[in-house]
Design an enzyme around this catalytic site. Structure first.
Site, PDB file in Angstrom:
ATOM      1  N   CYS A 126       5.461   4.297   2.493  1.00 41.10           N
ATOM      2  CA  CYS A 126       6.073   5.511   3.033  1.00 41.10           C
ATOM      3  C   CYS A 126       6.479   5.322   4.493  1.00 41.10           C
ATOM      4  O   CYS A 126       7.580   5.703   4.899  1.00 41.10           O
ATOM      5  CB  CYS A 126       5.098   6.667   2.880  1.00 41.10           C
ATOM      6  SG  CYS A 126       5.824   8.293   3.140  1.00 41.10           S
ATOM      7  N   GLY A 164       0.822  -1.198   0.000  1.00 42.74           N
ATOM      8  CA  GLY A 164       0.000   0.000   0.000  1.00 42.74           C
ATOM      9  C   GLY A 164       0.858   1.252   0.000  1.00 42.74           C
ATOM     10  O   GLY A 164       2.034   1.226   0.380  1.00 42.74           O
ATOM     11  N   CYS A 165       0.270   2.368  -0.408  1.00 44.93           N
ATOM     12  CA  CYS A 165       1.045   3.609  -0.538  1.00 44.93           C
ATOM     13  C   CYS A 165       1.463   4.164   0.818  1.00 44.93           C
ATOM     14  O   CYS A 165       2.648   4.461   1.042  1.00 44.93           O
ATOM     15  CB  CYS A 165       0.258   4.639  -1.345  1.00 44.93           C
ATOM     16  SG  CYS A 165      -1.417   4.949  -0.750  1.00 44.93           S
ATOM     17  N   PHE A 166       0.524   4.325   1.756  1.00 38.49           N
ATOM     18  CA  PHE A 166       0.890   4.757   3.098  1.00 38.49           C
ATOM     19  C   PHE A 166       1.877   3.767   3.722  1.00 38.49           C
ATOM     20  O   PHE A 166       2.844   4.158   4.375  1.00 38.49           O
ATOM     21  CB  PHE A 166      -0.344   4.865   3.996  1.00 38.49           C
ATOM     22  CG  PHE A 166      -1.024   6.204   3.975  1.00 38.49           C
ATOM     23  CD1 PHE A 166      -0.313   7.381   4.149  1.00 38.49           C
ATOM     24  CD2 PHE A 166      -2.400   6.280   3.814  1.00 38.49           C
ATOM     25  CE1 PHE A 166      -0.955   8.613   4.156  1.00 38.49           C
ATOM     26  CE2 PHE A 166      -3.054   7.508   3.823  1.00 38.49           C
ATOM     27  CZ  PHE A 166      -2.327   8.679   3.998  1.00 38.49           C
ATOM     28  N   ALA A 167       1.605   2.484   3.543  1.00 38.53           N
ATOM     29  CA  ALA A 167       2.466   1.451   4.135  1.00 38.53           C
ATOM     30  C   ALA A 167       3.896   1.570   3.629  1.00 38.53           C
ATOM     31  O   ALA A 167       4.856   1.425   4.398  1.00 38.53           O
ATOM     32  CB  ALA A 167       1.904   0.063   3.828  1.00 38.53           C
TER      33      ALA A 167
END
Length: 323
Positions: A136, A131-134
């Site tokens: 980062c 995932g994108c947040f994950a």
């Protein structure tokens, strides 16, 4: 040439993936599937690709003609697709949904964060893109977990662009609401927290602390800017060495001593990290990525390069939108 197919071709991540693959010297796109757009030109949806491609969307799925399948469908759809179709043993799959990110019985997907699982990805058939947040957040914490230094709660604030909500319009994606506005959503309960914890425990099995994650909706289209606060008593020089050593062999993560900003990574597959010591035991970590590239399609192409034994930066040498 690697022959690629894409499912769920009308979304933002698919548009970025098409952009990357049509400029990749070792890839030919055989089909882009979208049942709602079948027969229409790719450029009728992804207008930024005028002059780049004459491809059209198709409702067909000629899986026997491709080497790698990218699934850009919504969460839940990937699992349903794989379970309902005959998929040959040699077809590589890179799934951009969250359906296979968490380990479970019968799940043979490798978690596709190259900075964590590069070797396993190189020998895999099925990859679950992070995932994108994950992505980062993990990139900000992995060196500490590797050194067994995450022994207290982690506090994260992260703001994401509107493309993180997907292409389908919603109440919080209207321009009149999003512009000049800021809000939180899913505080402490975001769906990416379990995969972050899974990765940290992979490196530091003793990690059992809370990740106190507050996500924000930003009034910009793309990018994620995260600040992470952890307890740590090492000197700033020691911390920079720890991070530089961890990412020494990684092509897209850069540890920067000067303060960083979001425009330095937008339109790239880079992650920039900045570290600051505050007080006796506070470590502030700043991490930023492009949510559609390093947070999705860029990492998917990175994973493809690893699977097919290509130089990992091919097709991903992109200039940031820094001004």
């Amino acid at each position: 040439m690697i022959k690629a197919g894409i499912i769920g071709g009308a979304g933002y991540t698919a548009g970025e993936l098409i952009r990357l693959l049509i400029n990749h010297p070792d890839v030919e796109i055989k089909f882009v599937n979208s049942t709602s757009n079948a027969g229409n030109k790719i450029t009728s949806v992804h207008e930024g690709l005028y002059g780049e491609t004459e491809l059209s969307f198709t409702g067909e799925l000629p899986l026997d003609e491709i080497d790698v399948l990218f699934i850009c469908s919504g969460h839940g759809d990937s699992k349903r697709f794989i379970e309902s179709h005959q998929i040959t043993e040699d077809l590589k799959i890179i799934d951009l949904s969250m359906d296979y990110r968490l380990k479970a019985e019968g799940n043979d997907f490798i978690y596709g964060l190259p900075e964590l699982n590069r070797r396993a990805i190189c020998h895999s058939r099925h990859v679950a893109n992070p995932g994108c947040f994950a992505t980062c957040v993990q990139l900000g914490l992995l060196p500490l977990a590797k050194a067994l230094l995450l022994n207290d709660d982690v506090f994260v604030n992260a703001i994401t662009g509107s493309t993180g909500a997907g292409v389908k319009p919603g109440q919080t994606s209207h321009f009149s609401w999003r512009n000049n506005n800021l809000s939180i959503y899913k505080p402490f309960e975001h769906q990416h927290v379990p995969e972050i914890k899974q990765s940290l425990k992979q490196l530091q099995n003793s990690f059992n602390s809370d990740i106190n994650f507050i996500p924000y909706r930003g009034d910009f289209p793309r990018g994620i800017f995260a600040t992470l606060l952890v307890k740590n008593t090492m000197s700033e020089d020691e911390l920079y060495k720890l991070y530089e050593d961890y990412y020494a062999e990684d092509s897209f993560v850069f540890v920067v001593k000067e303060n960083i900003d979001l425009k330095q990574v937008v339109n790239t597959n880079k992650c920039l990290l900045h570290l600051e010591r505050h007080g006796d035991d506070k470590l502030l970590i700043v991490s930023c990525i492009d949510n559609l590239l390093k947070g999705a399609s860029g990492t998917a192409v990175h994973n493809m390069n690893l699977i097919f034994n290509l130089e990992e930066t091919i097709g991903l040498k992109l200039k940031p939108s820094a001004f």
